[in-house]
Design an enzyme around this catalytic site. Structure first.
Site, PDB file in Angstrom:
ATOM      1  N   ARG A  34      26.508  48.980  66.391  1.00 42.21           N
ATOM      2  CA  ARG A  34      26.223  48.782  64.969  1.00 42.21           C
ATOM      3  C   ARG A  34      26.786  47.471  64.426  1.00 42.21           C
ATOM      4  NH1 ARG A  34      27.561  54.986  63.241  1.00 42.21           N
ATOM      5  NH2 ARG A  34      25.406  55.701  63.335  1.00 42.21           N
ATOM      6  N   ASP A  40      44.742  39.071  45.399  1.00 39.22           N
ATOM      7  CA  ASP A  40      43.723  38.015  45.515  1.00 39.22           C
ATOM      8  C   ASP A  40      44.330  36.665  45.927  1.00 39.22           C
ATOM      9  OD1 ASP A  40      42.068  39.991  44.660  1.00 39.22           O
ATOM     10  OD2 ASP A  40      41.487  39.044  42.779  1.00 39.22           O
TER      11      ASP A  40
HETATM   12  O1  F6P Z   1      42.761  40.991  40.692  1.00 36.25           O
HETATM   13  C1  F6P Z   1      43.096  41.918  41.636  1.00 36.25           C
HETATM   14  C2  F6P Z   1      42.010  42.929  41.821  1.00 36.25           C
HETATM   15  O2  F6P Z   1      42.472  43.789  42.829  1.00 36.25           O
HETATM   16  C3  F6P Z   1      40.629  42.345  42.146  1.00 36.25           C
HETATM   17  O3  F6P Z   1      40.510  41.964  43.462  1.00 36.25           O
HETATM   18  C4  F6P Z   1      39.728  43.484  41.741  1.00 36.25           C
HETATM   19  O4  F6P Z   1      38.439  43.025  41.386  1.00 36.25           O
HETATM   20  C5  F6P Z   1      40.417  44.015  40.539  1.00 36.25           C
HETATM   21  O5  F6P Z   1      41.791  43.722  40.678  1.00 36.25           O
HETATM   22  C6  F6P Z   1      40.228  45.495  40.340  1.00 36.25           C
HETATM   23  O6  F6P Z   1      40.906  45.896  39.194  1.00 36.25           O
HETATM   24  P1  F6P Z   1      40.971  47.378  38.620  1.00 36.25           P
HETATM   25  O7  F6P Z   1      42.353  47.866  38.925  1.00 36.25           O
HETATM   26  O8  F6P Z   1      40.754  47.206  37.159  1.00 36.25           O
HETATM   27  O9  F6P Z   1      39.927  48.195  39.298  1.00 36.25           O
END
Ligand code: F6P
Length: 359
Positions: free
Chosen positions: A175, A140
């Site tokens: 599309r 992120d």
């Molecule tokens: O924080 C990193 C992240 O990849 C987010 O973008 C995502 O919402 C989350 O982790 C998903 O986490 P998990 O591994 O619990 O599905």
């Protein structure tokens, strides 16, 4: 510094193994220190015996730098200050974790984690009086105190590759293709991949979108003579008059995902276009790290060990203006580092005519 611990915490990403390798190499060759790898993040420190393994140079046989995931394992549901008690409640198990660290006889701990993990590890280090250095990672890219986190570059490369694959099939079938990417609090992946992947619309958590603005942009694309369009939607994008799309698992944990389907249906409704939605999900977290992530992870690992050896602990390493940097943990701002809506990438997107959902 005779004995250094290293752990990975929070969601994984590409480049974690490169960072662990750099920590071990620098600690052993630079300072003659021993390195202990803690398994399963802070959860491994609650187990008895503590889950840990010695890490020496023989472990790094040449392949680990290239591998995704983390050789130490990790957890992102293991906050020791509010650990699930198995009965629907939460228990403070931080004392057990601190005791686990003491049992390992560490002089310092290096924690590789995102913003949530950094907060937890900092609290543990304060409570346990343990010298701590943090290394930021998360696809992120939203940790304060650094322009780049380990894993982000690989995730963007993966999203761009997805757009490269979606564009020809979009053109063949006339599309609108919606690509949902990760980014829970910040839209860095969506914005960067949208620019590099030639998207027409990029929807970010930072800008609630107006579907009419999106429809106007797609109409313009058509008027300009293009028979297809690409839309990138961050998982936490939300409409001006609606909420973020989430779902809870049977244990009650809330997950993002589904925003792309919502946007896709709204676009089909507003424009009559033939729309398809792709959710990239955890594909962005796995795979071989890019060269940029390997270099960043290596630089962070070396810098973190140098800080620990110099007694400059209670800090997080980071990347700023083309060089490593470090910041006192208490000076890191609260909350995620969101997209700067006046920054270079937002200006670039608008300059290219990409619709960010607001006009
Ligand atoms: O924080 C990193 C992240 O990849 C987010 O973008 C995502 O919402 C989350 O982790 C998903 O986490 P998990 O591994 O619990 O599905």
């Amino acid at each position: 510094m005779k004995r250094l611990g290293v752990l990975t915490s929070g969601g994984d990403c590409a480049g974690l193994n490169a960072a662990i390798r750099a920590v071990v190499k620098r600690a052993i060759t630079g300072y003659g220190a021993e390195v202990v790898g803690i398994l399963q993040g802070t959860k491994g420190l609650m187990e008895r015996p503590v889950l840990a393994r010695p890490l020496d140079l023989s472990v790094f046989t040449g392949d680990i730098l290239r591998q995704g995931g983390t050789m130490l394992g990790t957890v992102n549901t293991g906050d020791p200050f509010a650990f699930p008690d198995g009965q629907g409640g939460f228990a403070d198990r931080s004392d057990e974790v601190i005791d686990g660290i003491r049992q390992l006889g560490l002089d310092a701990l290096i924690g590789i984690g995102g913003d949530g993990s950094m907060r937890i590890l900092r609290r543990l280090a304060d409570q346990g009086g343990l010298p701590f250095v943090g290394i930021p990672k998360t696809i992120d890219n939203d940790v304060q105190g650094t322009e780049l986190c380990i894993g982000y570059h690989t995730a963007v490369a993966t999203a761009v590759e997805a757009l490269d694959r979606l564009q020809p099939t979009a053109a063949s079938h006339h599309r609108v293709m919606v690509l949902e990417v990760m980014g829970r609090d910040a839209g860095h992946i969506a914005l960067a991949s949208g620019i590099a992947g030639g998207a027409d619309v990029v929807l970010l958590p930072e800008i609630p979108y107006d579907i009419q603005a999106v429809a106007r942009k797609l109409a313009t694309v058509k008027e300009e003579g293009r028979n297809h369009a690409l839309v990138v939607c961050a998982e936490a994008a939300r409409p001006i008059d609606g909420a973020v799309t989430t779902h809870a698992d049977p244990g009650g944990t809330v997950h993002y995902g589904g925003a792309g389907q919502v946007v896709g249906a709204e676009i089909a409704q507003a424009t009559g276009a033939d729309v398809r939605v792709t959710v990239l999900g955890h594909v962005q977290r796995g795979g071989m790290p890019t060269s940029v992530d390997r270099m960043l992870a290596s630089a962070f690992g070396v810098h973190a060990v140098d800080l620990a050896a110099a007694g400059r602990t209670g800090r997080m390493v980071g990347w700023r203006d083309g060089d490593t940097t470090d910041t006192a943990l208490e000076d890191l701002g609260d909350g995620p580092r969101c997209v700067d809506l006046n920054g270079s990438q937002a200006r670039t997107a608008r300059g290219l005519g990409i619709c960010l959902g607001d006009r």
